[in-house]
Design an enzyme around this catalytic site. Structure first.
Site, mmCIF file in Angstrom:
data_model
loop_
_atom_site.group_PDB
_atom_site.id
_atom_site.type_symbol
_atom_site.label_atom_id
_atom_site.label_comp_id
_atom_site.label_asym_id
_atom_site.label_seq_id
_atom_site.Cartn_x
_atom_site.Cartn_y
_atom_site.Cartn_z
ATOM 1 N N CYS A 66 56.075 34.614 31.154
ATOM 2 C CA CYS A 66 56.237 33.404 30.246
ATOM 3 C C CYS A 66 57.377 33.412 29.325
ATOM 4 O O CYS A 66 58.125 32.352 29.703
ATOM 5 C CB CYS A 66 54.726 33.363 29.561
ATOM 6 S SG CYS A 66 54.443 34.581 28.456
HETATM 7 N N1 LIG Z 1 48.589 34.989 28.878
HETATM 8 C C1 LIG Z 1 49.781 34.524 29.126
HETATM 9 O O1 LIG Z 1 50.399 33.476 28.532
HETATM 10 C C2 LIG Z 1 50.394 34.931 30.442
HETATM 11 C C3 LIG Z 1 51.534 34.387 30.890
HETATM 12 C C4 LIG Z 1 52.357 34.867 32.080
HETATM 13 C C5 LIG Z 1 51.749 35.917 32.779
HETATM 14 N N2 LIG Z 1 50.568 36.700 32.162
HETATM 15 C C6 LIG Z 1 50.140 37.591 32.947
HETATM 16 O O2 LIG Z 1 49.026 37.217 33.617
HETATM 17 C C7 LIG Z 1 48.003 38.423 33.816
HETATM 18 C C8 LIG Z 1 46.625 37.720 33.267
HETATM 19 O O3 LIG Z 1 46.824 37.411 31.787
HETATM 20 P P1 LIG Z 1 45.933 37.082 30.724
HETATM 21 O O4 LIG Z 1 46.639 36.555 29.516
HETATM 22 O O5 LIG Z 1 45.088 36.065 31.504
HETATM 23 O O6 LIG Z 1 45.050 38.275 30.511
HETATM 24 P P2 LIG Z 1 43.672 38.457 29.755
HETATM 25 O O7 LIG Z 1 43.363 37.280 29.154
HETATM 26 O O8 LIG Z 1 43.589 39.813 29.311
HETATM 27 O O9 LIG Z 1 42.432 38.743 31.232
HETATM 28 C C9 LIG Z 1 42.727 39.804 32.050
HETATM 29 C C10 LIG Z 1 41.827 39.365 33.182
HETATM 30 O O10 LIG Z 1 41.710 40.747 34.083
HETATM 31 C C11 LIG Z 1 40.761 41.310 34.030
HETATM 32 N N3 LIG Z 1 40.680 42.703 33.848
HETATM 33 C C12 LIG Z 1 41.128 43.400 32.657
HETATM 34 N N4 LIG Z 1 41.117 44.848 32.887
HETATM 35 C C13 LIG Z 1 40.692 44.996 34.048
HETATM 36 C C14 LIG Z 1 40.688 45.959 35.111
HETATM 37 N N5 LIG Z 1 40.941 47.219 34.336
HETATM 38 N N6 LIG Z 1 40.289 46.005 36.292
HETATM 39 C C15 LIG Z 1 40.104 44.639 36.662
HETATM 40 N N7 LIG Z 1 40.182 43.632 35.848
HETATM 41 C C16 LIG Z 1 40.484 43.640 34.797
HETATM 42 C C17 LIG Z 1 39.856 40.856 32.863
HETATM 43 O O11 LIG Z 1 38.511 40.701 33.217
HETATM 44 P P3 LIG Z 1 37.431 41.190 32.140
HETATM 45 O O12 LIG Z 1 36.527 39.920 31.764
HETATM 46 O O13 LIG Z 1 36.370 42.156 33.122
HETATM 47 O O14 LIG Z 1 37.996 42.071 31.140
HETATM 48 C C18 LIG Z 1 40.266 39.160 32.823
HETATM 49 O O15 LIG Z 1 39.669 38.386 33.778
HETATM 50 C C19 LIG Z 1 48.590 39.534 32.910
HETATM 51 O O16 LIG Z 1 49.312 40.499 33.877
HETATM 52 C C20 LIG Z 1 49.539 38.976 32.137
HETATM 53 O O17 LIG Z 1 50.647 39.706 31.722
HETATM 54 C C21 LIG Z 1 49.957 36.134 30.944
#
Ligand SMILES: NC(=O)c1ccc[n+]([C@@H]2O[C@H](COP(=O)([O-])OP(=O)(O)OC[C@H]3O[C@@H](n4cnc5c(N)ncnc54)[C@H](OP(=O)(O)O)[C@@H]3O)[C@@H](O)[C@H]2O)c1
Length: 337
Positions: free
Chosen positions: A149
């Site tokens: 982001c």
């Molecule tokens: N948030 C942003 O603005 C943003 C922007 C760009 C890129 N990203 C990237 O996109 C990815 C997801 O981000 P997010 O913000 O959506 O994260 P998030 O809200 O923390 O969600 C993470 C997801 O991964 C699952 N998960 C967590 N730990 C896991 C594990 N050990 N094994 C399998 N599944 C697991 C979680 O499922 P559970 O329900 O099972 O915990 C959830 O569905 C990250 O790599 C982040 O760096 C995020």
């Protein structure tokens, strides 16, 4: 209809993907996974989807996902993605990964994270999914590394002038502010409401994990080394990133000419808007959209570029859908606003 799966459907970016894909005219979501003890109806987990889908989400089973999909979005934490992605690729599936696991080369990854990447086979073949830079490569990609982001806002803000900045040896300072959803939904005291609300603070100045990505991508553009001084801040809002980029003006040009350079560079880009003279864009201008708005000013010998995005859309899931549209020959703007 293209059949797609979302792995990590419970996270912030996973939910945004489901939201966009449910209304996408050329796509059917055929599977949703996260860590579940037993299958759950997605709209029971997230009632905002009631009446929009009856999909059931389950724990990840690679074979089952591959049987049902043409394309898989992996919206998992970094270091987890690199264990999952190769298992889909092995089975001939296309993947758009939202984590940081495939954005660097294997050498850069080892330098940045001081450890070996576990999927060297694919990391060097992944295409960096910034459409404004790599559209032709994205069309042919089997694995797209969706940009971070902060890097999306910073790289788009710098692309039109980075070659001149490099040539003139100018220093780049980026002062970025992000809403709290940028860190995902994990439990963390520093992200709790009382810590963030009515507060505003700097964190990881010049030490943020996104710096190698910005420097690597910009260095590829200029075929030389680019350094970015990056100072992130946490805003008391849920979504949005505003990056103020400062470059001392030593001959880059007058403001009107600079604005024209940006307008020409991004001409035809569906999701880039260059702000009018004397207007600096704000987070509210882009929240809920896939736009990146860019404001330009030269004043008292300083070039000031302000680049704003919604971190969950152009900074994550919106850009991922834009990449999907490009990969599968769909209208690039389909499903997006
Ligand atoms: N948030 C942003 O603005 C943003 C922007 C760009 C890129 N990203 C990237 O996109 C990815 C997801 O981000 P997010 O913000 O959506 O994260 P998030 O809200 O923390 O969600 C993470 C997801 O991964 C699952 N998960 C967590 N730990 C896991 C594990 N050990 N094994 C399998 N599944 C697991 C979680 O499922 P559970 O329900 O099972 O915990 C959830 O569905 C990250 O790599 C982040 O760096 C995020």
């Amino acid at each position: 209809m293209l059949k797609v799966g979302v792995v990590g459907c419970t996270g912030y970016s996973g939910q945004e993907l489901v939201d966009i894909l449910l209304d996408h005219p050329g796509v059917e979501i055929t599977c949703l996974t996260a860590r579940f003890d037993k299958p759950e109806i997605y709209s029971d987990v997230y009632p905002r989807f009631k009446g929009r889908t009856s999909l059931v989400c389950e724990s990840l089973n690679v074979d089952a996902v591959c049987e049902k999909t043409d394309l898989i979005f992996t919206a998992l934490p970094h270091t987890i993605s690199m264990d999952v992605v190769p298992r889909f690729i092995e089975k001939g599936k296309k993947v758009i990964d939202l984590s940081a696991d495939y954005r660097l080369s294997s050498k850069e990854y080892t330098n940045a994270y001081r450890k070996e990447h576990s999927d060297v086979e694919n990391i060097d073949k992944a295409v960096y999914g910034l459409p404004e830079m790599n559209r032709d490569k994205i069309k042919k990609a089997f694995l797209v590394a969706n940009p971070g982001c902060y890097p999306t806002s910073v790289i788009l803000g710098l692309l039109p002038i980075i070659k001149e900045v490099k040539q003139a040896g100018l220093n780049i300072v980026v002062d970025s502010k992000s809403g709290a959803s940028g860190a995902g939904r994990k439990a963390d005291i520093s992200l709790s409401f009382s810590e963030i609300n009515e507060n505003f603070k700097c964190y990881k100045p010049n030490e943020h994990q996104h710096i190698p990505e910005m420097e690597s991508i910009l260095s590829r553009v200029v075929k030389g080394e680019i350094q970015v001084n990056f100072i992130p801040h946490l805003l008391p809002v849920t979504r949005g990133i505003l990056s103020s980029i400062y470059i001392e003006d030593k001959g880059v040009g007058a403001e009107a000419a600079l604005r024209k350079k940006y307008v020409d560079y991004f001409s035809g880009e569906p999701f880039i808007r260059i702000s009018e003279q004397n207007y600096m864009p704000g987070i509210r201008d882009v929240a809920g959209t896939n736009y990146c708005d860019i404001g330009i000013k030269i004043v008292r010998g300083m070039i000031i570029i302000v680049s704003v995005i919604d971190n969950l859309l152009k900074g994550a899931s919106g850009q991922a859908v834009q990449n999907m549209n490009i990969m599968f020959g769909l209208d690039e703007t389909a499903g997006l606003k």
